[in-house]
Design a protein around this motif. Structure first.
Motif, PDB file in Angstrom:
ATOM      1  N   ALA A   1      49.182  53.072  37.877  1.00 39.41           N
ATOM      2  CA  ALA A   1      47.854  53.004  38.504  1.00 39.41           C
ATOM      3  C   ALA A   1      46.818  53.129  37.395  1.00 39.41           C
ATOM      4  O   ALA A   1      46.847  54.092  36.616  1.00 39.41           O
ATOM      5  N   ASP A   2      45.911  52.142  37.315  1.00 41.98           N
ATOM      6  CA  ASP A   2      44.964  52.141  36.201  1.00 41.98           C
ATOM      7  C   ASP A   2      43.817  51.170  36.477  1.00 41.98           C
ATOM      8  O   ASP A   2      43.908  50.310  37.356  1.00 41.98           O
ATOM      9  N   ASN A   3      42.744  51.362  35.695  1.00 42.97           N
ATOM     10  CA  ASN A   3      41.624  50.422  35.758  1.00 42.97           C
ATOM     11  C   ASN A   3      41.923  49.223  34.872  1.00 42.97           C
ATOM     12  O   ASN A   3      42.142  49.371  33.659  1.00 42.97           O
ATOM     13  N   LEU A   4      41.949  48.036  35.459  1.00 44.98           N
ATOM     14  CA  LEU A   4      42.133  46.790  34.714  1.00 44.98           C
ATOM     15  C   LEU A   4      41.043  45.816  35.144  1.00 44.98           C
ATOM     16  O   LEU A   4      40.386  46.006  36.172  1.00 44.98           O
ATOM     17  N   ARG A   5      40.895  44.757  34.369  1.00 41.74           N
ATOM     18  CA  ARG A   5      39.954  43.714  34.759  1.00 41.74           C
ATOM     19  C   ARG A   5      40.721  42.501  35.272  1.00 41.74           C
ATOM     20  O   ARG A   5      41.736  42.106  34.678  1.00 41.74           O
ATOM     21  N   LEU A   6      40.257  41.926  36.347  1.00 40.26           N
ATOM     22  CA  LEU A   6      40.878  40.759  36.958  1.00 40.26           C
ATOM     23  C   LEU A   6      40.077  39.515  36.595  1.00 40.26           C
ATOM     24  O   LEU A   6      38.856  39.487  36.740  1.00 40.26           O
ATOM     25  N   VAL A   7      40.769  38.512  36.108  1.00 41.56           N
ATOM     26  CA  VAL A   7      40.123  37.252  35.723  1.00 41.56           C
ATOM     27  C   VAL A   7      40.707  36.143  36.580  1.00 41.56           C
ATOM     28  O   VAL A   7      41.921  35.940  36.615  1.00 41.56           O
ATOM     29  N   ARG A   8      39.847  35.443  37.282  1.00 34.92           N
ATOM     30  CA  ARG A   8      40.292  34.304  38.099  1.00 34.92           C
ATOM     31  C   ARG A   8      39.597  33.028  37.598  1.00 34.92           C
ATOM     32  O   ARG A   8      38.375  32.929  37.657  1.00 34.92           O
ATOM     33  N   PRO A   9      40.379  32.077  37.089  1.00 35.08           N
ATOM     34  CA  PRO A   9      39.748  30.821  36.645  1.00 35.08           C
ATOM     35  C   PRO A   9      39.245  29.998  37.824  1.00 35.08           C
ATOM     36  O   PRO A   9      39.914  29.910  38.855  1.00 35.08           O
ATOM     37  N   ARG A  10      38.052  29.447  37.692  1.00 34.63           N
ATOM     38  CA  ARG A  10      37.464  28.594  38.732  1.00 34.63           C
ATOM     39  C   ARG A  10      37.420  27.155  38.234  1.00 34.63           C
ATOM     40  O   ARG A  10      37.084  26.905  37.080  1.00 34.63           O
TER      41      ARG A  10
END
Length: 679
Positions: free
Chosen positions: A375-384
């Protein structure tokens, strides 16, 4: 009872061509035979008529029209189907063959042309002292990859012939059954500190192998400084379709060499076909480790497998270990020889510790009772497709084989924004250590293809934990599996080798070291940088691995190669049933991947663990595979024979049955059941 006159009436003439070197003796013999004469009797009749006193024990009949050997000596001519129009050739079963090894050295040795290729490769590996011969096979050099070499000699001169290591006097090469030639695992091997090859006392373990001390050094020692001519001759695939050409020439393991058009003194490539290196141990695998290392090295230099610039410099640094070590360790060779006198029992126990799988005993109970999660803070990247990427921080929870993410930590008790099931997904590292970028690219199977998701981690430790969990989850395993912690350690070790910017030592003077940078990096980087720049950057990267012994550097090189996203993928151009365009099929040790041939993007992944059955329709040359959940696929292979893909699938399943509890005797029948097919 049949009278002699009646017997003569049903007899017929059979012309047999004999392979011998006696000029005064006819090479074509006409025999009077009957259909009930067995093959052994035909041999006897032929030898009596020739009247040559020589050893005929290695001879057998080759039927030219049917392209097959007549090896069952108790079968009659009628049972074999031999009639008066048959062209039989009485020739030796063992013939000379030239093999180019992964380290680009050529050996010449006698090989059985009548045995199945699987057995022939086992005999070859026994001669070369390479364990686990089931991982290797023989490859014909694809025609399209030889064009560069042919264009070289326009002045009419013959190209410079390479040194060929002649091993034709070995017991196995002579057609005799020798012992496996494997030395005891309780012995203490010693290695030359400069070359990394087995020391003189270790050479005596190669019992019935013709490998002398000098020959063993050639096979167990790498030579990084190769000639520009050798590099120019290397085929460099430009596209994915070019990479598919490299895998078109694998020989059929269930047929003999002569049945596949290979003749005496032909040259073939001996290569590791299956990328599952089982029980790899530096204690007694010097030749095997070096040949795997060399195959990996050439795959990277020829850009057969892609890697980033940062990774290319790391690979170059590990190769450069030979040059720097040769300068710094030569004075320490005597000290090493004294220190290497280790007690045999202690070495055996040490070897056991390295070889056995599984973690420490204290972890066993933890694996059973705890349900690990991250369990941790991560960044989510979604390509558009029509806009820029969206990057947002979320609270992520990894449990079992799924990732759930929430708006923040406080919301973790409620319903997640989305839950991603990673079983069967593709996990690709997206890392640049120098730029402090630690990303994980996830390609998750959905109904209409693959859903692309990126995770961004803050540092090396966080990345290693999450990456290891994703890799295991893609295989259907959880963090409770004993391989989780070793996987984390392997990823951290890989990152550490790439992070040479942290090393404060001064870089060695590039002018003082005789180094050809074009022998350490691919052509792309020799065009991008000047020679002095490359040498300086390689030496800078080398600081991080300078403490490694040569054998360890090779093992780290192999491990880093295995960490590349494309590792272990063999490509083929295929046409899926119902599709109007060609696709690429990637075959790996645990899965099949359908890839867009134009973009290189994965479309769908199917894992062997979910496979129920596969078969081949030999009439239309179509491979059909059934998976769980009523998923079926079918395709025809356009870049190679479908038998090659069929054998790849069966071969990987066969290799997955190996265990360290077994002895090293192979179940050859099981291999042929899984790979042979019914044509």
């Amino acid at each position: 009872m049949v009278s002699s006159s009646e017997r003569e009436a049903v007899s017929w003439e059979l012309l047999v061509k004999v392979d011998h070197q006696h000029e005064k003796v006819e090479k074509e013999v006409l025999l009077q035979v009957t259909g009930d004469l067995h093959i052994g009797g035909l041999m006897l009749k032929l030898v009596e008529q020739i009247k040559l006193s020589q050893d005929w024990s290695d001879y057998a009949f080759w039927w030219e029209q049917k392209k097959c050997w007549l090896l069952k000596t108790h079968w009659t001519l009628d049972k074999c189907g031999v009639q008066a129009d048959a062209k039989l050739f009485f020739t030796t079963q063992h013939k000379m063959l030239r093999l180019r090894l992964p380290n680009m050295k050529t050996v010449r040795l006698k090989v059985s042309f009548s045995s199945m290729v699987f057995r022939a490769v086992s005999d070859i590996c026994r001669i070369l002292n390479i364990r686990r011969p089931e991982e290797l096979s023989l490859l014909k050099q694809p025609e399209g990859t030889l064009k560069k070499k042919k264009k070289k000699d326009k002045n009419g001169k013959e190209p410079v012939t390479e040194d060929i290591l002649n091993l034709c006097n070995s017991p196995v090469s002579s057609g005799l059954s020798g012992s496996p030639g494997l030395y005891s695992k309780t012995m203490t091997p010693t290695y030359d500190p400069v070359s990394g090859s087995p020391a003189s006392s270790t050479i005596t373990w190669f019992s019935d192998s013709p490998l002398t001390e000098q020959n063993c050094s050639i096979l167990a020692l790498s030579h990084p400084n190769c000639s520009p001519e050798t590099l120019a001759e290397m085929y460099q695939p430009r596209t994915l379709a070019d990479k598919a050409k490299l895998n078109a020439g694998w020989l059929d393991s269930s047929r003999s060499l002569l049945e596949q058009g290979i003749v005496e003194d032909d040259q073939l490539l001996l290569r590791f076909k299956y990328y599952t290196f089982f029980d790899l141990n530096p204690k007694y695998d010097a030749v095997r480790i070096n040949q795997i290392y060399e195959q990996a090295r050439w795959a990277i230099l020829s850009e057969e497998i892609d890697c980033t610039e940062e990774e290319m410099l790391m690979f170059a640094a590990l190769q450069a270990q030979y040059h720097v070590s040769k300068l710094s360790l030569s004075s320490e060779a005597q000290d090493f020889a004294c220190e290497s006198e280790v007690d045999e029992v202690e070495a055996a126990l040490s070897n056991l510790e390295v070889t056995l799988e599984g973690g420490n005993g204290s972890n066993v109970l933890e694996d059973i009772t705890d349900i690990p999660k991250l369990a941790d803070n991560l960044r989510l990247v979604r390509p558009r497709k029509l806009s820029l990427k969206t990057i947002k921080p979320y609270w992520f929870v990894f449990k079992d084989t799924s990732i759930s993410y929430f708006k923040n930590k406080e919301c973790a008790q409620g319903e997640p924004i989305e839950k991603l099931n990673l079983k069967g997904c593709e996990v690709v590292p997206d890392v640049n250590v120098a730029a402090r970028k630690f990303g994980i690219k996830l390609l998750i199977p959905v109904a209409d293809g693959m859903n692309e998701v990126y995770l961004r981690c803050e540092n090396e430790n966080q990345y290693a934990r999450w990456m290891a969990a994703c890799v295991l989850a893609s295989k259907g395993k959880t963090m409770a599996d004993s391989s989780y912690h070793p996987e984390v350690h392997k990823i951290l070790s890989f990152l550490k080798m790439k992070n040479w910017t942290m090393c404060p030592q001064a870089v060695s003077d590039p002018e003082s070291i005789d180094m050809k940078p074009e022998c350490f990096v691919s052509l792309r980087y020799t065009k991008k940088y000047r020679s002095k720049q490359l040498v300086a950057r390689i030496l800078e990267a080398h600081q991080n691995v300078s403490h490694m012994p040569l054998v360890e550097a090779k093992l780290h090189f192999i491990q880093a190669w295995q960490s590349l996203p494309e590792f272990g993928l063999s490509y083929y151009v295929v046409r899926f049933k119902g599709s109007k365009k060609d696709d690429l099929l990637g075959v790996s040790y645990n899965r099949l991947i359908r890839i867009d041939i134009a973009t290189g993007d994965p479309i769908t992944t199917w894992r062997f663990s979910n496979m129920k059955q596969w078969n081949v329709n030999w009439e239309i040359r179509q491979v059909a595979i059934e998976f769980d959940q009523n998923v079926s696929i079918a395709f025809t292979c356009l870049s190679a024979d479908c038998k090659i893909i069929h054998e790849y699938i069966g071969g990987y399943i066969f290799l997955s049955t190996r265990s360290k509890d077994q002895n090293e005797t192979l179940d050859e029948d099981l291999f042929h059941k899984l790979t042979g097919g019914q044509e």
